[in-house]
Each structure stands twice: as C-alpha cells, then as structure tokens.
Design a protein around this motif. Structure first.
Motif, PDB file in Angstrom:
ATOM      1  N   VAL A  71       0.868  -1.178   0.000  1.00 15.38           N
ATOM      2  CA  VAL A  71       0.000   0.000   0.000  1.00 15.38           C
ATOM      3  C   VAL A  71       0.903   1.225   0.000  1.00 15.38           C
ATOM      4  N   MET A  72       0.773   2.050  -1.014  1.00 15.93           N
ATOM      5  CA  MET A  72       1.588   3.258  -1.087  1.00 15.93           C
ATOM      6  C   MET A  72       0.957   4.346  -0.217  1.00 15.93           C
ATOM      7  N   ASN A  79       5.402   9.085  11.309  1.00 17.26           N
ATOM      8  CA  ASN A  79       5.794   7.879  12.023  1.00 17.26           C
ATOM      9  C   ASN A  79       4.939   6.716  11.520  1.00 17.26           C
ATOM     10  N   GLY A  80       5.186   5.532  12.062  1.00 13.53           N
ATOM     11  CA  GLY A  80       4.469   4.357  11.600  1.00 13.53           C
ATOM     12  C   GLY A  80       2.986   4.393  11.879  1.00 13.53           C
ATOM     13  N   THR A  81       2.588   5.002  13.006  1.00 12.22           N
ATOM     14  CA  THR A  81       1.169   5.075  13.320  1.00 12.22           C
ATOM     15  C   THR A  81       0.435   5.948  12.314  1.00 12.22           C
ATOM     16  N   GLU A  82       1.025   7.075  11.928  1.00 11.53           N
ATOM     17  CA  GLU A  82       0.393   7.913  10.904  1.00 11.53           C
ATOM     18  C   GLU A  82       0.322   7.166   9.575  1.00 11.53           C
ATOM     19  N   ARG A  83       1.331   6.362   9.270  1.00 15.45           N
ATOM     20  CA  ARG A  83       1.303   5.585   8.031  1.00 15.45           C
ATOM     21  C   ARG A  83       0.188   4.538   8.090  1.00 15.45           C
ATOM     22  N   CYS A  84       0.018   3.922   9.269  1.00 19.24           N
ATOM     23  CA  CYS A  84      -1.072   2.954   9.436  1.00 19.24           C
ATOM     24  C   CYS A  84      -2.433   3.633   9.353  1.00 19.24           C
ATOM     25  N   ALA A  85      -2.535   4.878   9.801  1.00 18.71           N
ATOM     26  CA  ALA A  85      -3.786   5.616   9.675  1.00 18.71           C
ATOM     27  C   ALA A  85      -4.140   5.811   8.204  1.00 18.71           C
ATOM     28  N   GLU A  86      -3.139   6.033   7.362  1.00 27.43           N
ATOM     29  CA  GLU A  86      -3.392   6.142   5.923  1.00 27.43           C
ATOM     30  C   GLU A  86      -3.872   4.808   5.352  1.00 27.43           C
ATOM     31  N   VAL A  87      -3.290   3.713   5.835  1.00 32.08           N
ATOM     32  CA  VAL A  87      -3.739   2.387   5.403  1.00 32.08           C
ATOM     33  C   VAL A  87      -5.195   2.171   5.797  1.00 32.08           C
ATOM     34  N   ALA A  88      -5.544   2.539   7.037  1.00 32.56           N
ATOM     35  CA  ALA A  88      -6.923   2.372   7.515  1.00 32.56           C
ATOM     36  C   ALA A  88      -7.900   3.161   6.650  1.00 32.56           C
ATOM     37  N   ALA A  89      -7.484   4.345   6.210  1.00 31.90           N
ATOM     38  CA  ALA A  89      -8.352   5.162   5.351  1.00 31.90           C
ATOM     39  C   ALA A  89      -8.506   4.547   3.969  1.00 31.90           C
ATOM     40  N   PRO A 198      -9.889   1.186  14.774  1.00 28.95           N
ATOM     41  CA  PRO A 198      -9.796   2.171  13.690  1.00 28.95           C
ATOM     42  C   PRO A 198     -10.242   3.577  14.074  1.00 28.95           C
ATOM     43  N   ALA A 199     -11.252   3.700  14.941  1.00 25.93           N
ATOM     44  CA  ALA A 199     -11.753   5.033  15.282  1.00 25.93           C
ATOM     45  C   ALA A 199     -10.665   5.896  15.906  1.00 25.93           C
ATOM     46  N   ALA A 200      -9.851   5.300  16.778  1.00 29.05           N
ATOM     47  CA  ALA A 200      -8.763   6.059  17.394  1.00 29.05           C
ATOM     48  C   ALA A 200      -7.625   6.276  16.413  1.00 29.05           C
ATOM     49  N   LEU A 201      -7.362   5.282  15.584  1.00 28.93           N
ATOM     50  CA  LEU A 201      -6.237   5.380  14.654  1.00 28.93           C
ATOM     51  C   LEU A 201      -6.433   6.508  13.648  1.00 28.93           C
TER      52      LEU A 201
END
Length: 265
Positions: A71-72, A79-89, A198-201
């Motif tokens: 996933v680009m 950081n990694g959490t912000e990157r995971c938030a993009e994945v969740a979106a 996901p809601a918190a992420l």
C-alpha cells in the motif's frame, strides 16, 4: 475480529537510512529486514490481510518481488502510526489494525495473538501494545547501548490495570542494582507492535504532537499526551530472544539470534 497487519517501512530513516533493505543472514540464508518482518506477520494465524505500507518505490518494488501486498502512503507520514492511519483510510472495514513495525523481524506470532486477545478482552482500550519482562541480559544490553550513546530498545511502565503510564528510551524504572543474566527484573521491554481500533487510529494524525513525544521520539506517547489509554499486554518469550534493529550494530545481534532460532523453537 477482522484484522489487518500493516508493516510501515520508510527508506529515509534519520538514524539508519535504507534500514528496511538491510540484509540479515540467518539459517535460511540472506533476506532483507522488511522481508523477515513480513514473514513474521504472515506466520500469525487468523489474520485477514498483511500489507507493507511505504512511500518509497525501492521498498515497494522489493516487497512486491517477494510476494507482499504493498500500500503506497504519502511522504507526509511522520511515524508508523500515521502511516497505518493512511492504510486504515485506504482499506476500510477492519475491526483492528495491527502495526508490526518493519524493524522487528524477531517478533513471535504469539506476541501478536496475545495482543489481539488482550485488546478484545478490554473494550475500553483504543490501542494495545505488548510488553516483555526483561531478564538481566536484556537490561545489560539496554544499559550498554546508553553508555555507548546508542538509542536502543524502549521500556514501559504501567499501572495495576495495565494502562501505560510512560514509555521511554531510557531504562525505567530505576532499580539501582545489577541482575544476573537469567534473572527476571521489574523492567519491561516495550515490543514495537500496536493494535488499534480504527476510530482512534484515524484520529491520531490530527492530535497535537506534545513535548514528550518530541523529546523521546516515541509515537505512542501521543496517545498518552492526549488522554487516550494504552493497554500494555504482557507477553512471554518462551525461550525466544527478542531484539529490534535500531542501529547498524544491531545487525550482528539479530543475526546471532536468527541462527539460534531452530534451537529455540
């Protein structure tokens, strides 16, 4: 719970540029850090999807080459959490998003399984993360890193309800004594894995970065600084050694642990 594991990986690391593509030699030959982290994720049973999340074409091409779904994400992720938030979106519909950071190839599958069970049993927790009780050998390694001016592993302290009180790159709590190599200690190694609802992420990138996160460089402190509980789930090593690749000197340490894996399984 429908669960996705995201492995955030960036090339432009301040401390160790190109770290995801560093080669690690184990009993199965030479494989890159990102491939070994992906294989650790794929070993977890009951996971619905595993993706590598990156903003770098070199990492994306390499990951696709060994069979990973990529996933680009943007280069704006701090950081990694912000990157995971993009994945969740980008990939909605999951009950839990797991962040298996790309520098932790020695993460046993049961760490993540125990983490998910802990989060499921605590509806009030928005994020959960594993902690591993250190033996004297691990504490000595942390302290040696500090004396040498290296940033090594992170330690955690938590309350009686397992809610995180603080995470630090220093060794906390202070005990004022030395421990034998195999002696259990009251110090807990924070394992670099997170399970988010996901809601918190998805809210996380909009929260202000506080002074503690800035000073320590630890993304999970943004949850604490914004009044969000972090559940610490104690996991057991079961004879396995655990270490993360934070510095070039960690390559030899991890390779030695990889060579010992067959005897530990």
């Amino acid at each position: 719970m429908k669960t996705l594991i995201a492995i955030p990986a960036r090339y432009a690391s301040t401390r160790y540029p190109g770290k995801p593509l560093v080669s690690l030699v184990g009993p199965d030959g030479a494989k890159t850090l990102i491939q070994r982290s992906w294989e650790a994720a794929m070993a977890v049973q009951g996971i619905d999807r595993v993706v590598v999340a990156t903003d770098d074409a070199r990492i994306a091409d390499h990951a696709a080459g060994f069979g990973a779904e990529v996933v680009m994400t943007s280069s704006e992720a701090r950081n990694g959490t912000e990157r995971c938030a993009e994945v969740a979106a980008q990939l909605p519909g999951y009950d839990v998003i797991v962040n298996l950071q790309g520098d932790a190839p020695l993460t046993p599958a049961w760490f993540i399984a125990d983490l998910l069970r802990g989060l499921a049993a605590d509806p009030g927790a928005e994020i959960a993360t594993p902690v591993l009780r250190c033996d004297g050998r691990a504490v000595s390694g942390f302290l040696a890193d500090r004396r040498a001016g290296r940033v090594g592993g992170t330690t955690a302290i938590f309350d009686q309800n397992r809610r995180g009180l603080y995470f630090s790159k220093e060794v906390i709590p202070y005990t004022g004594r030395e421990y034998a190599d195999d002696e259990p200690t009251p110090i807990f190694h924070h394992v670099g894995v997170y399970a988010y609802r996901p809601a918190a992420l998805v809210q996380y990138p909009s929260w202000p970065i506080g002074p503690l996160e800035t000073l320590e460089g630890l993304e999970q402190l943004r949850f604490l600084e914004n009044g969000r509980p972090v559940l610490c789930v104690e996991v057991e090593a079961k004879g396995r050694q655990f270490w993360e690749l934070n510095n070039p000197s960690d390559v030899a340490v991890i390779e030695e642990m990889l060579r010992a894996l067959p005897a530990q399984l």
